[in-house]
Design a protein around this motif. Structure first.
Motif, mmCIF file in Angstrom:
data_model
loop_
_atom_site.group_PDB
_atom_site.id
_atom_site.type_symbol
_atom_site.label_atom_id
_atom_site.label_comp_id
_atom_site.label_asym_id
_atom_site.label_seq_id
_atom_site.Cartn_x
_atom_site.Cartn_y
_atom_site.Cartn_z
ATOM 1 N N GLY A 198 6.620 12.552 35.299
ATOM 2 C CA GLY A 198 7.160 12.853 33.985
ATOM 3 C C GLY A 198 8.395 13.728 34.002
ATOM 4 O O GLY A 198 9.083 13.831 32.996
ATOM 5 N N VAL A 199 8.700 14.345 35.146
ATOM 6 C CA VAL A 199 9.852 15.253 35.203
ATOM 7 C C VAL A 199 10.871 14.801 36.246
ATOM 8 O O VAL A 199 12.009 14.459 35.914
ATOM 9 C CB VAL A 199 9.399 16.706 35.499
ATOM 10 N N LEU A 200 10.487 14.798 37.514
ATOM 11 C CA LEU A 200 11.456 14.518 38.581
ATOM 12 C C LEU A 200 11.914 13.063 38.614
ATOM 13 O O LEU A 200 13.103 12.792 38.748
ATOM 14 C CB LEU A 200 10.869 14.912 39.937
ATOM 15 N N LEU A 201 10.983 12.139 38.529
ATOM 16 C CA LEU A 201 11.350 10.725 38.608
ATOM 17 C C LEU A 201 12.290 10.299 37.481
ATOM 18 O O LEU A 201 13.324 9.687 37.753
ATOM 19 C CB LEU A 201 10.097 9.854 38.656
ATOM 20 N N PRO A 202 12.006 10.626 36.216
ATOM 21 C CA PRO A 202 12.957 10.241 35.163
ATOM 22 C C PRO A 202 14.339 10.862 35.344
ATOM 23 O O PRO A 202 15.350 10.205 35.101
ATOM 24 C CB PRO A 202 12.304 10.747 33.875
ATOM 25 N N LEU A 203 14.382 12.125 35.796
ATOM 26 C CA LEU A 203 15.684 12.762 36.024
ATOM 27 C C LEU A 203 16.447 12.063 37.143
ATOM 28 O O LEU A 203 17.658 11.853 37.048
ATOM 29 C CB LEU A 203 15.506 14.242 36.340
ATOM 30 N N ALA A 204 15.741 11.702 38.206
ATOM 31 C CA ALA A 204 16.395 10.991 39.316
ATOM 32 C C ALA A 204 16.880 9.617 38.874
ATOM 33 O O ALA A 204 17.891 9.122 39.376
ATOM 34 C CB ALA A 204 15.429 10.851 40.491
ATOM 35 N N LEU A 253 -8.503 15.073 40.219
ATOM 36 C CA LEU A 253 -7.893 15.306 38.914
ATOM 37 C C LEU A 253 -6.650 16.178 39.055
ATOM 38 O O LEU A 253 -5.643 15.928 38.402
ATOM 39 C CB LEU A 253 -8.887 15.949 37.949
ATOM 40 N N LEU A 254 -6.721 17.169 39.922
ATOM 41 C CA LEU A 254 -5.551 18.009 40.173
ATOM 42 C C LEU A 254 -4.409 17.166 40.745
ATOM 43 O O LEU A 254 -3.256 17.307 40.341
ATOM 44 C CB LEU A 254 -5.895 19.155 41.123
ATOM 45 N N GLY A 255 -4.731 16.250 41.656
ATOM 46 C CA GLY A 255 -3.724 15.340 42.204
ATOM 47 C C GLY A 255 -3.109 14.465 41.129
ATOM 48 O O GLY A 255 -1.897 14.232 41.116
ATOM 49 N N LEU A 256 -3.948 13.981 40.216
ATOM 50 C CA LEU A 256 -3.454 13.171 39.103
ATOM 51 C C LEU A 256 -2.509 13.987 38.234
ATOM 52 O O LEU A 256 -1.435 13.509 37.857
ATOM 53 C CB LEU A 256 -4.622 12.633 38.270
ATOM 54 N N GLU A 257 -2.906 15.211 37.922
ATOM 55 C CA GLU A 257 -2.062 16.070 37.084
ATOM 56 C C GLU A 257 -0.709 16.339 37.747
ATOM 57 O O GLU A 257 0.331 16.270 37.102
ATOM 58 C CB GLU A 257 -2.764 17.398 36.788
ATOM 59 N N ILE A 258 -0.715 16.636 39.037
ATOM 60 C CA ILE A 258 0.534 16.890 39.767
ATOM 61 C C ILE A 258 1.394 15.627 39.776
ATOM 62 O O ILE A 258 2.598 15.674 39.542
ATOM 63 C CB ILE A 258 0.241 17.388 41.193
ATOM 64 N N GLY A 259 0.769 14.487 40.039
ATOM 65 C CA GLY A 259 1.495 13.219 40.027
ATOM 66 C C GLY A 259 2.111 12.911 38.681
ATOM 67 O O GLY A 259 3.251 12.444 38.591
ATOM 68 N N LEU A 260 1.374 13.192 37.608
ATOM 69 C CA LEU A 260 1.904 12.942 36.271
ATOM 70 C C LEU A 260 3.051 13.884 35.938
ATOM 71 O O LEU A 260 4.013 13.483 35.288
ATOM 72 C CB LEU A 260 0.791 13.044 35.227
ATOM 73 N N VAL A 261 2.972 15.125 36.407
ATOM 74 C CA VAL A 261 4.087 16.053 36.190
ATOM 75 C C VAL A 261 5.324 15.566 36.939
ATOM 76 O O VAL A 261 6.428 15.540 36.391
ATOM 77 C CB VAL A 261 3.707 17.491 36.609
ATOM 78 N N MET A 285 4.763 17.607 28.387
ATOM 79 C CA MET A 285 4.503 18.908 27.819
ATOM 80 C C MET A 285 3.549 18.809 26.631
ATOM 81 O O MET A 285 2.769 19.714 26.402
ATOM 82 C CB MET A 285 5.822 19.555 27.393
ATOM 83 N N THR A 286 3.652 17.724 25.885
ATOM 84 C CA THR A 286 2.770 17.542 24.739
ATOM 85 C C THR A 286 1.321 17.511 25.175
ATOM 86 O O THR A 286 0.456 18.098 24.531
ATOM 87 C CB THR A 286 3.121 16.229 24.002
ATOM 88 N N ARG A 287 1.050 16.854 26.288
ATOM 89 C CA ARG A 287 -0.313 16.769 26.782
ATOM 90 C C ARG A 287 -0.847 18.149 27.146
ATOM 91 O O ARG A 287 -1.979 18.501 26.855
ATOM 92 C CB ARG A 287 -0.363 15.845 28.004
ATOM 93 N N PHE A 288 -0.021 18.982 27.780
ATOM 94 C CA PHE A 288 -0.460 20.313 28.161
ATOM 95 C C PHE A 288 -0.630 21.209 26.934
ATOM 96 O O PHE A 288 -1.493 22.079 26.913
ATOM 97 C CB PHE A 288 0.485 20.933 29.186
ATOM 98 N N ALA A 289 0.179 20.988 25.911
ATOM 99 C CA ALA A 289 -0.007 21.725 24.657
ATOM 100 C C ALA A 289 -1.346 21.355 24.030
ATOM 101 O O ALA A 289 -2.087 22.226 23.561
ATOM 102 C CB ALA A 289 1.139 21.433 23.700
ATOM 103 N N ALA A 290 -1.668 20.063 24.042
ATOM 104 C CA ALA A 290 -2.962 19.621 23.513
ATOM 105 C C ALA A 290 -4.096 20.198 24.353
ATOM 106 O O ALA A 290 -5.126 20.621 23.818
ATOM 107 C CB ALA A 290 -3.034 18.099 23.489
ATOM 108 N N GLN A 291 -3.920 20.235 25.656
ATOM 109 C CA GLN A 291 -4.935 20.796 26.541
ATOM 110 C C GLN A 291 -5.122 22.288 26.274
ATOM 111 O O GLN A 291 -6.233 22.800 26.313
ATOM 112 C CB GLN A 291 -4.553 20.587 28.001
ATOM 113 N N PHE A 292 -4.040 22.984 25.976
ATOM 114 C CA PHE A 292 -4.109 24.405 25.667
ATOM 115 C C PHE A 292 -4.955 24.644 24.422
ATOM 116 O O PHE A 292 -5.759 25.569 24.368
ATOM 117 C CB PHE A 292 -2.700 24.981 25.483
ATOM 118 N N VAL A 293 -4.782 23.780 23.410
ATOM 119 C CA VAL A 293 -5.547 23.911 22.175
ATOM 120 C C VAL A 293 -7.036 23.681 22.440
ATOM 121 O O VAL A 293 -7.888 24.416 21.958
ATOM 122 C CB VAL A 293 -5.028 22.924 21.100
#
Length: 133
Positions: free
Chosen positions: A32-38, A21-29, A1-9
């Motif tokens: 960063g979200v599903l894999l750590p929770l699992a 790049l879109l694939g990279l962004e989806i992969g990082l999400v 989320m920090t990265r997207f906040a920086a991107q928003f700025v």
């Protein structure tokens, strides 16, 4: 989320919108979200009830450990080298502040994946037949 906040700025219009790049962004999400929770919750050990044909079965350890360790190590290496480049004064179209925030966030995600993968490995391994551990 920090990265997207920086991107928003900085603004989303300054970023290349290519498919890779879109694939990279989806992969990082996902990383960063599903894999750590699992890796830290029970549903990472047993397929949840909403997964057809697999519900209730044990998830094979490599399904989470390979991407956990692989992505964690890759993210740490890639963004660690990026941090080295920023500190050495390399030039970018983005501000140094943006790069520090975004790369630091990714570095934390990578380290978190490595820690969570290590914990999952230790929790889910079979008991040793000789020593009982």
């Amino acid at each position: 989320m920090t990265r997207f906040a920086a991107q928003f700025v900085v603004g989303f219009d300054r970023v290349d919108q290519s498919a890779s790049l879109l694939g990279l962004e989806i992969g990082l999400v996902l990383a960063g979200v599903l894999l750590p929770l699992a890796l830290v919750y029970h549903w990472g050990e047993v397929w949840p009830g909403w997964v057809p044909l697999l519900a209730g079965r044990t998830i094979p350890r490599p399904v989470l450990l390979v991407p956990g360790f692989g992505l964690g190590a890759g993210i740490v290496a890639y963004f660690g080298m990026g941090m080295v480049q920023v500190t050495s004064g390399s030039h970018s179209e983005f501000s140094d502040a943006f790069l520090w925030v975004a790369m630091s966030a990714y570095l934390v995600i990578g380290l978190g994946l490595l820690v969570a993968s290590t914990d999952y490995h230790l929790r889910s391994r079979r008991q040793c037949g000789t020593c009982g551990r």
